[in-house]
Design a protein around this motif. Structure first.
Motif, PDB file in Angstrom:
ATOM      1  N   ALA A  90       4.805   3.612  31.480  1.00 27.60           N
ATOM      2  CA  ALA A  90       6.006   4.855  30.822  1.00 27.60           C
ATOM      3  C   ALA A  90       6.938   4.111  30.487  1.00 27.60           C
ATOM      4  O   ALA A  90       7.554   4.324  29.453  1.00 27.60           O
ATOM      5  N   ALA A  91       7.387   3.011  30.968  1.00 28.14           N
ATOM      6  CA  ALA A  91       8.915   1.915  30.671  1.00 28.14           C
ATOM      7  C   ALA A  91       8.064   1.657  29.152  1.00 28.14           C
ATOM      8  O   ALA A  91       9.324   1.331  28.558  1.00 28.14           O
ATOM      9  N   ALA A  92       6.938   1.219  28.712  1.00 30.49           N
ATOM     10  CA  ALA A  92       6.868   0.899  27.497  1.00 30.49           C
ATOM     11  C   ALA A  92       6.714   1.778  26.720  1.00 30.49           C
ATOM     12  O   ALA A  92       6.181   1.465  25.551  1.00 30.49           O
ATOM     13  N   PHE A  93       6.622   2.872  27.345  1.00 28.23           N
ATOM     14  CA  PHE A  93       6.186   4.046  25.788  1.00 28.23           C
ATOM     15  C   PHE A  93       6.789   4.077  25.170  1.00 28.23           C
ATOM     16  O   PHE A  93       8.192   3.432  25.099  1.00 28.23           O
ATOM     17  N   GLU A  94       6.471   4.586  23.496  1.00 27.27           N
ATOM     18  CA  GLU A  94       7.544   4.340  22.290  1.00 27.27           C
ATOM     19  C   GLU A  94       8.291   5.346  22.554  1.00 27.27           C
ATOM     20  O   GLU A  94       7.756   6.847  21.994  1.00 27.27           O
ATOM     21  N   TYR A  95       9.725   5.276  23.020  1.00 26.20           N
ATOM     22  CA  TYR A  95      10.148   6.647  22.982  1.00 26.20           C
ATOM     23  C   TYR A  95      11.389   7.228  20.863  1.00 26.20           C
ATOM     24  O   TYR A  95      11.712   5.482  20.820  1.00 26.20           O
ATOM     25  N   PRO A  96      11.851   8.126  21.371  1.00 32.23           N
ATOM     26  CA  PRO A  96      12.100   8.249  20.167  1.00 32.23           C
ATOM     27  C   PRO A  96      13.753   6.782  20.140  1.00 32.23           C
ATOM     28  O   PRO A  96      14.188   6.524  20.809  1.00 32.23           O
ATOM     29  N   PRO A  97      13.956   5.552  18.635  1.00 34.25           N
ATOM     30  CA  PRO A  97      14.950   4.856  18.333  1.00 34.25           C
ATOM     31  C   PRO A  97      16.279   4.609  19.387  1.00 34.25           C
ATOM     32  O   PRO A  97      17.037   3.911  20.259  1.00 34.25           O
ATOM     33  N   ARG A  98      16.805   6.384  19.538  1.00 38.23           N
ATOM     34  CA  ARG A  98      18.181   6.507  20.342  1.00 38.23           C
ATOM     35  C   ARG A  98      17.975   7.302  21.462  1.00 38.23           C
ATOM     36  O   ARG A  98      19.508   7.783  21.824  1.00 38.23           O
ATOM     37  N   THR A  99      16.505   7.379  22.111  1.00 40.32           N
ATOM     38  CA  THR A  99      16.514   7.771  23.329  1.00 40.32           C
ATOM     39  C   THR A  99      17.040   6.277  24.725  1.00 40.32           C
ATOM     40  O   THR A  99      16.404   5.451  24.596  1.00 40.32           O
ATOM     41  N   LYS A 100      18.011   7.080  25.948  1.00 44.49           N
ATOM     42  CA  LYS A 100      17.973   5.941  26.787  1.00 44.49           C
ATOM     43  C   LYS A 100      17.098   6.032  27.077  1.00 44.49           C
ATOM     44  O   LYS A 100      16.344   7.101  28.164  1.00 44.49           O
ATOM     45  N   VAL A 101      16.842   4.468  27.809  1.00 46.08           N
ATOM     46  CA  VAL A 101      15.137   5.077  28.517  1.00 46.08           C
ATOM     47  C   VAL A 101      15.365   4.579  30.257  1.00 46.08           C
ATOM     48  O   VAL A 101      16.240   3.337  30.581  1.00 46.08           O
ATOM     49  N   ILE A 102      15.379   5.227  31.602  1.00 44.53           N
ATOM     50  CA  ILE A 102      15.884   5.208  33.296  1.00 44.53           C
ATOM     51  C   ILE A 102      14.485   4.440  33.629  1.00 44.53           C
ATOM     52  O   ILE A 102      13.679   5.219  32.881  1.00 44.53           O
ATOM     53  N   TYR A 103      14.415   3.392  34.349  1.00 45.75           N
ATOM     54  CA  TYR A 103      12.781   3.507  34.051  1.00 45.75           C
ATOM     55  C   TYR A 103      12.712   2.892  36.154  1.00 45.75           C
ATOM     56  O   TYR A 103      13.789   1.935  36.278  1.00 45.75           O
ATOM     57  N   LEU A 104      12.066   2.758  35.954  1.00 43.29           N
ATOM     58  CA  LEU A 104      11.558   2.274  37.840  1.00 43.29           C
ATOM     59  C   LEU A 104      10.024   2.550  38.513  1.00 43.29           C
ATOM     60  O   LEU A 104       9.262   2.938  37.522  1.00 43.29           O
ATOM     61  N   LEU A 105      10.133   2.086  39.290  1.00 41.83           N
ATOM     62  CA  LEU A 105       8.702   1.487  39.351  1.00 41.83           C
ATOM     63  C   LEU A 105       7.603   0.805  39.087  1.00 41.83           C
ATOM     64  O   LEU A 105       6.362   0.522  38.451  1.00 41.83           O
ATOM     65  N   ALA A 106       8.603  -0.178  37.756  1.00 41.89           N
ATOM     66  CA  ALA A 106       7.771  -0.775  37.485  1.00 41.89           C
ATOM     67  C   ALA A 106       8.365  -2.434  37.460  1.00 41.89           C
ATOM     68  O   ALA A 106       8.491  -2.924  36.723  1.00 41.89           O
ATOM     69  N   PRO A 107       7.853  -2.866  38.467  1.00 43.13           N
ATOM     70  CA  PRO A 107       8.226  -4.444  38.447  1.00 43.13           C
ATOM     71  C   PRO A 107       7.605  -5.304  37.872  1.00 43.13           C
ATOM     72  O   PRO A 107       6.276  -5.227  37.612  1.00 43.13           O
ATOM     73  N   GLY A 108       8.066  -6.958  36.707  1.00 41.42           N
ATOM     74  CA  GLY A 108       8.300  -6.736  36.015  1.00 41.42           C
ATOM     75  C   GLY A 108       7.708  -6.935  34.980  1.00 41.42           C
ATOM     76  O   GLY A 108       7.627  -7.117  33.845  1.00 41.42           O
ATOM     77  N   TYR A 109       8.589  -5.406  34.152  1.00 41.27           N
ATOM     78  CA  TYR A 109       8.401  -5.061  33.053  1.00 41.27           C
ATOM     79  C   TYR A 109       9.604  -5.545  32.649  1.00 41.27           C
ATOM     80  O   TYR A 109      10.812  -5.110  32.973  1.00 41.27           O
ATOM     81  N   ARG A 110       9.765  -5.599  31.420  1.00 39.17           N
ATOM     82  CA  ARG A 110      10.994  -6.211  30.783  1.00 39.17           C
ATOM     83  C   ARG A 110      10.857  -5.739  29.104  1.00 39.17           C
ATOM     84  O   ARG A 110      10.160  -5.629  28.575  1.00 39.17           O
ATOM     85  N   PRO A 111      12.465  -4.867  29.397  1.00 38.83           N
ATOM     86  CA  PRO A 111      11.919  -4.183  28.012  1.00 38.83           C
ATOM     87  C   PRO A 111      11.813  -5.261  26.057  1.00 38.83           C
ATOM     88  O   PRO A 111      12.318  -6.400  26.517  1.00 38.83           O
ATOM     89  N   LYS A 112      11.276  -4.841  25.238  1.00 38.76           N
ATOM     90  CA  LYS A 112      11.454  -5.802  24.045  1.00 38.76           C
ATOM     91  C   LYS A 112      13.015  -5.469  23.388  1.00 38.76           C
ATOM     92  O   LYS A 112      13.197  -6.411  22.900  1.00 38.76           O
ATOM     93  N   THR A 113      13.416  -4.841  23.892  1.00 41.61           N
ATOM     94  CA  THR A 113      14.868  -4.681  22.985  1.00 41.61           C
ATOM     95  C   THR A 113      16.286  -4.325  24.217  1.00 41.61           C
ATOM     96  O   THR A 113      15.674  -4.291  25.544  1.00 41.61           O
ATOM     97  N   THR A 114      17.098  -5.405  24.097  1.00 37.80           N
ATOM     98  CA  THR A 114      18.223  -5.004  24.983  1.00 37.80           C
ATOM     99  C   THR A 114      19.254  -3.840  24.201  1.00 37.80           C
ATOM    100  O   THR A 114      18.570  -3.076  23.397  1.00 37.80           O
ATOM    101  N   GLY A 115      20.464  -4.440  24.527  1.00 37.06           N
ATOM    102  CA  GLY A 115      21.714  -3.494  23.607  1.00 37.06           C
ATOM    103  C   GLY A 115      21.930  -2.398  24.315  1.00 37.06           C
ATOM    104  O   GLY A 115      22.737  -1.355  23.526  1.00 37.06           O
ATOM    105  N   GLY A 116      21.830  -2.219  25.475  1.00 39.31           N
ATOM    106  CA  GLY A 116      22.332  -0.993  26.659  1.00 39.31           C
ATOM    107  C   GLY A 116      20.652  -0.034  26.334  1.00 39.31           C
ATOM    108  O   GLY A 116      21.340   1.480  26.966  1.00 39.31           O
TER     109      GLY A 116
END
Length: 298
Positions: A90-116
């Motif tokens: 769910a954390a890796a799903f492609e959300y709209p570009p301006r959507t804030k994503v809060i993720y949990l239960l995802a050990p080891g997952y690292r977002p491809k983009t940063t910037g808050g």
């Protein structure tokens, strides 16, 4: 009465599809989040993902658009403000570009983009809290080995090392490429560590590796601290970790702030981690642990 009803709901969840139950939950909730303002996405609509979602929904206090990725691929409007993702998929799903994503239960997952744009509800306790808890449990703790997956640990071991100085504890980082490395790595800790702590690394945790860790802990009388409370019963001295209910509540609080336009950090630690102690294992192995007095919480 309330406890029995909650258990009945969770049991029915495991036997039924996700959407009907979500609809039922909505009947008892106050005013709903406005359409497409926010959404919840679950990697799978059962097990810990759903139980944590229930805690999240309760803390949020209102229904929210939700999706089960194991059954459907949701489509969101481009103006979706925030999404809460349960699990790595769910954390890796492609959300709209301006959507804030809060993720949990995802050990080891690292977002491809940063910037808050992404905020993680940590599966680990805040470093100083964890060190204080383990020092209280093991007063003689001066050298703590921290076992982690080379591919996914991130900055947590270094954060621990920085937080350990005021406690007079030395952090010994032990990186592993896979569970097969445990025997050699553990033998290397003999005489060099007072306890070892396995971080929540899916790539390292299986029944065989936990058995190896437990047997080494008992034979060497070196406490093994597990990544979660549920794993202590498989042969660990203790675990100080967030429970899933608290993680869900933390995600709900983060969503409220995001929808109010408040900035969020890249990582949020759950404020009240839970200490779980395996007293029979500690006594059987003669581990140097200070057990709670009778009547104290365990």
């Amino acid at each position: 009465m309330l406890k029995k009803e909650t258990e009945r709901i969770i049991t029915s969840v495991r036997r039924a599809a996700l959407p009907p139950l979500l609809a039922a939950l909505c009947l008892f909730a106050p005013a709903a989040v406005r359409a497409q303002e926010a959404a919840a996405v679950l990697s799978k609509g059962s097990g810990l993902y759903f139980e944590t979602f229930l805690a999240f929904q309760k803390a949020l206090g209102r229904p929210i658009t939700s999706s089960d990725l194991s059954k459907e691929k949701p489509r969101f409007r481009s103006d979706l403000k925030a999404a809460v993702a349960f699990g790595s998929l769910a954390a890796a799903f492609e959300y709209p570009p301006r959507t804030k994503v809060i993720y949990l239960l995802a050990p080891g997952y690292r977002p491809k983009t940063t910037g808050g744009r992404f905020t993680k509800i940590a599966a680990l306790p805040e470093p100083a809290q964890a060190l204080a808890a383990y020092r209280e449990l093991q007063p003689g703790l001066k050298r703590l080995a921290v076992l982690f997956d080379t591919r996914s640990a991130g900055a947590y071991p270094s954060e621990l090392a920085a937080a350990a100085a005021p406690f007079g504890i030395e952090i010994i980082p032990v990186s592993l490429a896979g569970p097969s490395e445990f025997p050699d790595k553990l033998r290397g800790l003999a005489g060099k560590a007072d306890a070892f702590w396995l971080l929540p690394e899916p790539g390292l945790i299986n029944r065989t590796s936990l058995m190896v860790l437990s047997e080494f802990s008992c034979s060497s009388r070196m406490p093994f601290y597990a990544p979660s409370g549920g794993l202590t019963e498989l042969g660990a001295a203790a675990a100080f970790a967030p429970n899933f209910s608290e993680a869900g509540a933390a995600a709900a609080e983060a969503l409220k702030k995001a929808l109010a336009g408040k900035p969020l950090p890249e990582k949020i630690y759950v404020p009240r981690p839970e200490l779980t102690i395996n007293e029979p294992f500690i006594k059987k192995c003669g581990l140097p642990i200070k057990l709670p007095a009778a009547g104290e919480a365990k």
